[in-house]
Design an enzyme around this catalytic site. Sequence first.
Site, PDB file in Angstrom:
ATOM      1  CD  GLU A 178      -2.892  -1.232   2.354  1.00 40.37           C
ATOM      2  OE1 GLU A 178      -2.925  -0.288   3.147  1.00 40.37           O
ATOM      3  OE2 GLU A 178      -3.579  -2.262   2.507  1.00 40.37           O
ATOM      4  CD  GLU A 214      -4.235  -7.713   2.386  1.00 41.54           C
ATOM      5  OE1 GLU A 214      -5.172  -7.032   2.834  1.00 41.54           O
ATOM      6  OE2 GLU A 214      -3.044  -7.350   2.444  1.00 41.54           O
TER       7      GLU A 214
HETATM    8  O1  G3I Z   1      -4.709  -5.565  19.761  1.00 43.20           O
HETATM    9  C1  G3I Z   1      -5.593  -4.471  20.062  1.00 43.20           C
HETATM   10  C2  G3I Z   1      -6.402  -4.779  21.287  1.00 43.20           C
HETATM   11  O2  G3I Z   1      -5.558  -4.915  22.403  1.00 43.20           O
HETATM   12  C3  G3I Z   1      -7.448  -3.672  21.509  1.00 43.20           C
HETATM   13  O3  G3I Z   1      -8.290  -4.043  22.546  1.00 43.20           O
HETATM   14  C4  G3I Z   1      -8.260  -3.463  20.238  1.00 43.20           C
HETATM   15  C5  G3I Z   1      -9.222  -2.284  20.396  1.00 43.20           C
HETATM   16  O4  G3I Z   1      -9.653  -1.827  19.157  1.00 43.20           O
HETATM   17  O5  G3I Z   1      -7.392  -3.175  19.174  1.00 43.20           O
HETATM   18  C6  G3I Z   1      -6.515  -4.231  18.904  1.00 43.20           C
HETATM   19  O6  G3I Z   1      -5.722  -3.948  17.786  1.00 43.20           O
HETATM   20  C7  G3I Z   1      -6.383  -3.932  16.548  1.00 43.20           C
HETATM   21  C8  G3I Z   1      -5.774  -5.036  15.688  1.00 43.20           C
HETATM   22  O7  G3I Z   1      -6.323  -4.962  14.410  1.00 43.20           O
HETATM   23  C9  G3I Z   1      -6.024  -6.439  16.219  1.00 43.20           C
HETATM   24  O8  G3I Z   1      -7.382  -6.729  16.191  1.00 43.20           O
HETATM   25  C10 G3I Z   1      -6.166  -2.577  15.914  1.00 43.20           C
HETATM   26  O9  G3I Z   1      -6.856  -1.601  16.657  1.00 43.20           O
HETATM   27  C11 G3I Z   1      -6.650  -2.577  14.510  1.00 43.20           C
HETATM   28  O10 G3I Z   1      -6.253  -1.365  13.886  1.00 43.20           O
HETATM   29  C12 G3I Z   1      -6.031  -3.728  13.770  1.00 43.20           C
HETATM   30  O11 G3I Z   1      -6.596  -3.755  12.491  1.00 43.20           O
HETATM   31  C13 G3I Z   1      -5.872  -4.455  11.491  1.00 43.20           C
HETATM   32  C14 G3I Z   1      -5.580  -3.487  10.359  1.00 43.20           C
HETATM   33  O12 G3I Z   1      -5.011  -4.168   9.265  1.00 43.20           O
HETATM   34  C15 G3I Z   1      -4.610  -2.388  10.788  1.00 43.20           C
HETATM   35  O13 G3I Z   1      -3.365  -2.918  11.099  1.00 43.20           O
HETATM   36  C16 G3I Z   1      -6.719  -5.616  11.020  1.00 43.20           C
HETATM   37  O14 G3I Z   1      -6.811  -6.593  12.057  1.00 43.20           O
HETATM   38  C17 G3I Z   1      -6.098  -6.250   9.783  1.00 43.20           C
HETATM   39  O15 G3I Z   1      -6.960  -7.222   9.248  1.00 43.20           O
HETATM   40  C18 G3I Z   1      -5.844  -5.180   8.740  1.00 43.20           C
HETATM   41  O16 G3I Z   1      -5.197  -5.796   7.643  1.00 43.20           O
HETATM   42  C19 G3I Z   1      -5.000  -4.956   6.499  1.00 43.20           C
HETATM   43  C20 G3I Z   1      -3.697  -5.387   5.851  1.00 43.20           C
HETATM   44  O17 G3I Z   1      -2.645  -5.280   6.770  1.00 43.20           O
HETATM   45  C21 G3I Z   1      -3.387  -4.577   4.608  1.00 43.20           C
HETATM   46  N1  G3I Z   1      -4.505  -4.567   3.680  1.00 43.20           N
HETATM   47  C22 G3I Z   1      -5.784  -4.206   4.250  1.00 43.20           C
HETATM   48  C23 G3I Z   1      -6.111  -5.082   5.456  1.00 43.20           C
HETATM   49  C24 G3I Z   1      -7.495  -4.790   6.002  1.00 43.20           C
HETATM   50  O18 G3I Z   1      -7.555  -3.485   6.504  1.00 43.20           O
END
Ligand code: G3I
Length: 355
Positions: A157, A270
Amino acid sequence: MLFYVVLFSTAISAGFINAQNPDSPGLKNLAIKHNLLIGGATDLNHDDSNEEQLIINEFSILSNENCLKPNKTQPSRNVFDFRQSDYFVGFCKKNNIVAKGHKLIARDFYLPKWMLDPGLTDKELHDILVDHIKNVMGRYRQGSEYGEIKYWDVLNEVISDAKIYESVFKRLGKNSDGDYNYWELAFRTARAVDPNCVLIWTEDNIEFDYPKADKLYETIKRLKSKGVPIDAVGFQCHIGFNGQPVPDFTKLADYFRKFADLGLYIAITELDVSEKLNQVEIYKNMMQVCLDQPKCISWSTWNVVDKYSWRRNLKDAETPLLFDDNYQPKSTYYGVQEILKKPNINSKNRILPHY
Ligand code: G3I
């Protein structure tokens, strides 16, 4: 090729059977007949043996979801956290699943806050990028005691200049072609760390945003002409996310062909599909378009079961995957299975790289 033989014979000897349906051979055993890897994405952090068993039964490749992102692996400068990723890679090793790493370098959203410190000099930023790749990729390079990551999303990205795609590494400047220096630096560093790894540049929206796909194509073409070691292009394919359009599958096939003609492999990295669309047909088309292109070597959903999908409770999708909350195959699964069961003339020309 050796890998193909090993994987195929392992699958046969272990007699993998879909736990939910003893008559189903598991998607991976159908896919490997096309020399195709099939999988999903999870950090394996749900303490869920049902999810793990499903993966073992069905998949030949697995991506982490978050645990190998820069903000997770290097939360503080020179402090690395490999606890979850060691489990992830170890699981793949134990179960003969190809581990795919996501991701080495990305836009700021996925970077730890300390990397965004404006006080860092350009020289420091350069070294941070190189050292990050050396440390994270190096831990799982070929022959590693922790297990191997054979496919890495090196860049993710970063092709767009829109505000949300901002990357601090742009500060390292551009070359005379106008391409950011860190793009080349990331791939050259990755190749030096593990010459046998498949190095992927993966982007969102390029399955329907043709100007963006064109920009990526022209960029990779220029970089490859200078010998930059980019092996594969990853199409993310979060279909229907944010109301975005369904890809035109004829055009998608054309883009696959264009990238393949540059000598690149194609990976679907994905995939998930909004249930508000014609989900089964879209999944079938996504498998068909991959099988029709001999350079398409892996086909993966993002997450495994609906209840752990990142799209759960987003307004456009709650059930975007192949398996429901109870680990049962859905109509989407059977649609994909139907396509995999058909012979495809292109499959004999598909050769998994570096094995
Ligand atoms: O681990 C914390 C947890 O402790 C807390 O309670 C919770 C509260 O919201 O957040 C948790 O972290 C989250 C994490 O996912 C684990 O669930 C983050 O806030 C959240 O931002 C994170 O989202 C991930 C996102 O990327 C950002 O990194 C998604 O799981 C993940 O599926 C998503 O993956 C992306 C790819 O990397 C790139 N392409 C798009 C794709 C979907 O957005």
